[in-house]
Enzyme design. Sequence first.
Site, mmCIF file in Angstrom:
data_model
loop_
_atom_site.group_PDB
_atom_site.id
_atom_site.type_symbol
_atom_site.label_atom_id
_atom_site.label_comp_id
_atom_site.label_asym_id
_atom_site.label_seq_id
_atom_site.Cartn_x
_atom_site.Cartn_y
_atom_site.Cartn_z
ATOM 1 N N ARG A 80 0.833 -1.214 0.000
ATOM 2 C CA ARG A 80 0.000 0.000 0.000
ATOM 3 C C ARG A 80 0.859 1.251 0.000
ATOM 4 O O ARG A 80 0.584 2.204 -0.743
ATOM 5 C CB ARG A 80 -0.960 -0.019 1.191
ATOM 6 C CG ARG A 80 -2.172 -0.903 0.936
ATOM 7 C CD ARG A 80 -3.144 -0.878 2.088
ATOM 8 N NE ARG A 80 -3.664 0.459 2.333
ATOM 9 C CZ ARG A 80 -4.300 0.790 3.453
ATOM 10 N NH1 ARG A 80 -4.439 -0.119 4.419
ATOM 11 N NH2 ARG A 80 -4.787 1.994 3.622
ATOM 12 N N VAL A 117 -4.527 7.353 5.129
ATOM 13 C CA VAL A 117 -3.183 7.222 5.730
ATOM 14 C C VAL A 117 -2.091 7.432 4.677
ATOM 15 O O VAL A 117 -0.923 7.174 4.929
ATOM 16 C CB VAL A 117 -3.041 5.820 6.378
ATOM 17 C CG1 VAL A 117 -4.056 5.643 7.501
ATOM 18 C CG2 VAL A 117 -3.189 4.686 5.353
ATOM 19 N N ASP A 118 -2.506 7.944 3.482
ATOM 20 C CA ASP A 118 -1.589 7.965 2.334
ATOM 21 C C ASP A 118 -0.743 9.235 2.218
ATOM 22 O O ASP A 118 0.164 9.301 1.399
ATOM 23 C CB ASP A 118 -2.396 7.757 1.027
ATOM 24 C CG ASP A 118 -3.538 8.774 0.859
ATOM 25 O OD1 ASP A 118 -4.594 8.389 0.318
ATOM 26 O OD2 ASP A 118 -3.377 9.933 1.277
ATOM 27 N N HIS A 133 -6.800 8.415 11.498
ATOM 28 C CA HIS A 133 -6.493 6.982 11.462
ATOM 29 C C HIS A 133 -5.010 6.735 11.273
ATOM 30 O O HIS A 133 -4.613 5.637 10.871
ATOM 31 C CB HIS A 133 -7.317 6.287 10.355
ATOM 32 C CG HIS A 133 -8.782 6.246 10.675
ATOM 33 N ND1 HIS A 133 -9.745 5.997 9.727
ATOM 34 C CD2 HIS A 133 -9.453 6.435 11.834
ATOM 35 C CE1 HIS A 133 -10.933 6.034 10.295
ATOM 36 N NE2 HIS A 133 -10.786 6.307 11.575
ATOM 37 N N CYS A 141 7.829 0.443 16.826
ATOM 38 C CA CYS A 141 8.135 -0.849 17.440
ATOM 39 C C CYS A 141 6.956 -1.296 18.305
ATOM 40 O O CYS A 141 6.432 -0.520 19.108
ATOM 41 C CB CYS A 141 9.395 -0.705 18.318
ATOM 42 S SG CYS A 141 9.690 -2.127 19.377
ATOM 43 N N ASN A 227 -19.565 12.843 -2.862
ATOM 44 C CA ASN A 227 -19.206 11.426 -2.905
ATOM 45 C C ASN A 227 -19.697 10.807 -4.213
ATOM 46 O O ASN A 227 -20.709 11.253 -4.764
ATOM 47 C CB ASN A 227 -19.835 10.692 -1.708
ATOM 48 C CG ASN A 227 -19.101 9.389 -1.397
ATOM 49 O OD1 ASN A 227 -17.906 9.390 -1.106
ATOM 50 N ND2 ASN A 227 -19.817 8.283 -1.501
HETATM 51 C C1 BV8 Z 1 -12.705 2.489 17.801
HETATM 52 C C2 BV8 Z 1 -6.547 2.882 9.036
HETATM 53 C C3 BV8 Z 1 -12.944 2.481 20.134
HETATM 54 C C4 BV8 Z 1 -5.924 1.584 8.656
HETATM 55 C C5 BV8 Z 1 -8.958 2.518 9.326
HETATM 56 C C6 BV8 Z 1 -16.317 -3.931 17.394
HETATM 57 C C7 BV8 Z 1 -15.083 -3.874 18.040
HETATM 58 C C8 BV8 Z 1 -14.296 -2.753 18.019
HETATM 59 C C9 BV8 Z 1 -14.730 -1.623 17.352
HETATM 60 C C10 BV8 Z 1 -15.927 -1.700 16.697
HETATM 61 C C11 BV8 Z 1 -16.741 -2.808 16.713
HETATM 62 N N1 BV8 Z 1 -17.864 -2.540 15.984
HETATM 63 C C12 BV8 Z 1 -17.786 -1.296 15.499
HETATM 64 C C13 BV8 Z 1 -16.640 -0.784 15.929
HETATM 65 C C14 BV8 Z 1 -16.135 0.500 15.667
HETATM 66 C C15 BV8 Z 1 -15.208 0.362 14.452
HETATM 67 C C16 BV8 Z 1 -16.070 0.525 13.217
HETATM 68 O O1 BV8 Z 1 -16.501 1.605 12.942
HETATM 69 N N2 BV8 Z 1 -16.326 -0.569 12.499
HETATM 70 C C17 BV8 Z 1 -17.162 -0.467 11.336
HETATM 71 C C18 BV8 Z 1 -16.680 -1.461 10.290
HETATM 72 C C19 BV8 Z 1 -18.595 -0.704 11.750
HETATM 73 N N3 BV8 Z 1 -14.263 1.434 14.596
HETATM 74 C C20 BV8 Z 1 -13.089 1.203 15.187
HETATM 75 O O2 BV8 Z 1 -12.675 0.113 15.514
HETATM 76 C C21 BV8 Z 1 -12.276 2.445 15.452
HETATM 77 N N4 BV8 Z 1 -11.823 2.451 16.802
HETATM 78 O O3 BV8 Z 1 -13.897 2.469 17.658
HETATM 79 O O4 BV8 Z 1 -12.083 2.538 19.037
HETATM 80 C C22 BV8 Z 1 -13.160 1.028 20.450
HETATM 81 C C23 BV8 Z 1 -12.050 0.230 20.661
HETATM 82 C C24 BV8 Z 1 -12.278 -1.103 21.028
HETATM 83 C C25 BV8 Z 1 -13.571 -1.592 21.152
HETATM 84 C C26 BV8 Z 1 -14.673 -0.775 20.889
HETATM 85 C C27 BV8 Z 1 -14.464 0.543 20.527
HETATM 86 C C28 BV8 Z 1 -11.075 2.475 14.545
HETATM 87 C C29 BV8 Z 1 -11.528 2.698 13.125
HETATM 88 C C30 BV8 Z 1 -10.311 2.998 12.239
HETATM 89 C C31 BV8 Z 1 -9.908 1.774 11.459
HETATM 90 N N5 BV8 Z 1 -8.812 2.114 10.556
HETATM 91 N N6 BV8 Z 1 -7.923 2.924 8.558
HETATM 92 C C32 BV8 Z 1 -5.702 1.455 7.179
HETATM 93 O O5 BV8 Z 1 -5.991 2.388 6.422
HETATM 94 O O6 BV8 Z 1 -5.201 0.388 6.776
HETATM 95 S S1 BV8 Z 1 -10.505 2.565 8.713
HETATM 96 C C33 BV8 Z 1 -10.407 2.584 7.038
HETATM 97 O O7 BV8 Z 1 -11.639 2.131 6.575
HETATM 98 C C34 BV8 Z 1 -10.279 3.963 6.473
HETATM 99 O O8 BV8 Z 1 -9.415 4.761 7.229
HETATM 100 C C35 BV8 Z 1 -11.689 4.464 6.463
HETATM 101 O O9 BV8 Z 1 -12.021 5.079 7.654
HETATM 102 C C36 BV8 Z 1 -12.457 3.186 6.363
HETATM 103 C C37 BV8 Z 1 -12.962 3.058 4.968
HETATM 104 O O10 BV8 Z 1 -13.855 4.088 4.814
HETATM 105 P P1 BV8 Z 1 -13.742 5.084 3.574
HETATM 106 O O11 BV8 Z 1 -12.544 5.912 3.690
HETATM 107 O O12 BV8 Z 1 -15.052 5.744 3.513
HETATM 108 O O13 BV8 Z 1 -13.536 4.155 2.327
HETATM 109 P P2 BV8 Z 1 -14.630 3.246 1.666
HETATM 110 O O14 BV8 Z 1 -13.918 2.372 0.732
HETATM 111 O O15 BV8 Z 1 -15.473 2.659 2.730
HETATM 112 O O16 BV8 Z 1 -15.562 4.270 0.876
HETATM 113 C C38 BV8 Z 1 -14.993 5.031 -0.154
HETATM 114 C C39 BV8 Z 1 -16.095 5.970 -0.619
HETATM 115 O O17 BV8 Z 1 -15.546 6.777 -1.652
HETATM 116 C C40 BV8 Z 1 -17.302 5.270 -1.204
HETATM 117 O O18 BV8 Z 1 -18.473 5.787 -0.593
HETATM 118 C C41 BV8 Z 1 -17.274 5.626 -2.698
HETATM 119 O O19 BV8 Z 1 -18.569 5.882 -3.208
HETATM 120 C C42 BV8 Z 1 -16.483 6.888 -2.695
HETATM 121 N N7 BV8 Z 1 -15.700 7.136 -3.902
HETATM 122 C C43 BV8 Z 1 -14.997 6.245 -4.632
HETATM 123 N N8 BV8 Z 1 -14.380 6.897 -5.650
HETATM 124 C C44 BV8 Z 1 -14.695 8.209 -5.517
HETATM 125 C C45 BV8 Z 1 -15.519 8.364 -4.404
HETATM 126 N N9 BV8 Z 1 -16.005 9.553 -4.008
HETATM 127 C C46 BV8 Z 1 -15.659 10.621 -4.726
HETATM 128 N N10 BV8 Z 1 -14.864 10.554 -5.820
HETATM 129 C C47 BV8 Z 1 -14.359 9.377 -6.233
HETATM 130 N N11 BV8 Z 1 -13.568 9.331 -7.318
#
Ligand code: BV8
Length: 262
Positions: A80, A117-118, A133, A141, A227
């Site tokens: 990535r 994160v890019d 994020h 480490c 979006n």
């Molecule tokens: C937290 C970094 C407190 C890494 C990322 C069970 C246990 C633990 C937590 C949870 C749980 N259930 C729910 C949660 C909360 C969880 C969560 O939200 N889960 C979701 C799946 C329901 N969140 C967490 O865990 C967060 N921490 O809550 O801590 C906690 C702790 C312990 C226990 C409980 C609570 C941490 C979340 C952060 C995760 N890390 N990234 C890496 O990058 O590798 S998240 C990662 O995915 C991204 O950063 C981003 O946030 C997410 C993806 O979302 P998008 O960026 O929106 O991307 P996506 O592909 O989804 O959508 C792209 C959009 O772009 C589309 O809509 C598309 O239409 C559009 N698009 C495409 N092309 C275009 C466009 N728009 C315009 N123009 C274009 N050309």
Amino acid sequence: MCSVCSAVDQHEPIQRIASWLHDARSVVILTGAGISAESGLATFRDPEEGLWAKYDPMELATIAAFNRDPELVTRWYHWRFTKARDVEPNPGHHALACLEQRLATRDRSMTVVTQNVDGLHQRAGSKRVVEIHGTILRWRCTKTGAEKPLDEVSFDVFPIPSEHGGLMRPCVVWFGEMLPEQALAETFDALEHCDLFLSVGTSATVHPAASFIEVARAVGAKTVEINRDPTPISEIVDCAAHGPSGEILPQIMNELGQLDDS
Ligand code: BV8
């Protein structure tokens, strides 16, 4: 909510968003993977061709995956960041950097809160960027937490041993991990003082980022979505423009320039 861009007049939401930006005093812009898509980086939900097509990013971006198979997760992040380094910011990133400069010259504030994160916002020239994020461009480490910039990390072997008997991992926030306190504090401070909130290129499905719009609404800010596809917030924003952010954001900036000249 105003008519959605694709529904009635492609130009109407662009004009409306530009007029709100023209009058705004404090702007927060939440961005997601979609704003980097036009640079050639895959989003989380669009299928990825090749090696990673069989892996779900939601599964790989977890501490459990790293503990289970540190080599696989390290290789995924190596792949990535190699891609992120090889691409360029696109017109959407540059439009936001120009917007920040325009607002600053009028003593108005703008904060980009990115889930990405890019590092592409910073490479496009954006100054005030909160990486909620984390970043793929710094690694740390697992034993001591000591951080290093990417170019000081050796990727000769996978997984990567640290100097302290641990492993090196990217400084990103994995699912199930807390977001950085400082980043959250800066984000909530910006949200609590904003009068305009834009959600750009995000599926609005990952928390707590997906709930930031509620903080903006609670303080009376106008809300906008830019979006490609509709999302869970499309129905609650004050105005939605659906299409590529790399086209819509420059169009808004052009409209803003015309308002400035008028
Ligand atoms: C937290 C970094 C407190 C890494 C990322 C069970 C246990 C633990 C937590 C949870 C749980 N259930 C729910 C949660 C909360 C969880 C969560 O939200 N889960 C979701 C799946 C329901 N969140 C967490 O865990 C967060 N921490 O809550 O801590 C906690 C702790 C312990 C226990 C409980 C609570 C941490 C979340 C952060 C995760 N890390 N990234 C890496 O990058 O590798 S998240 C990662 O995915 C991204 O950063 C981003 O946030 C997410 C993806 O979302 P998008 O960026 O929106 O991307 P996506 O592909 O989804 O959508 C792209 C959009 O772009 C589309 O809509 C598309 O239409 C559009 N698009 C495409 N092309 C275009 C466009 N728009 C315009 N123009 C274009 N050309």
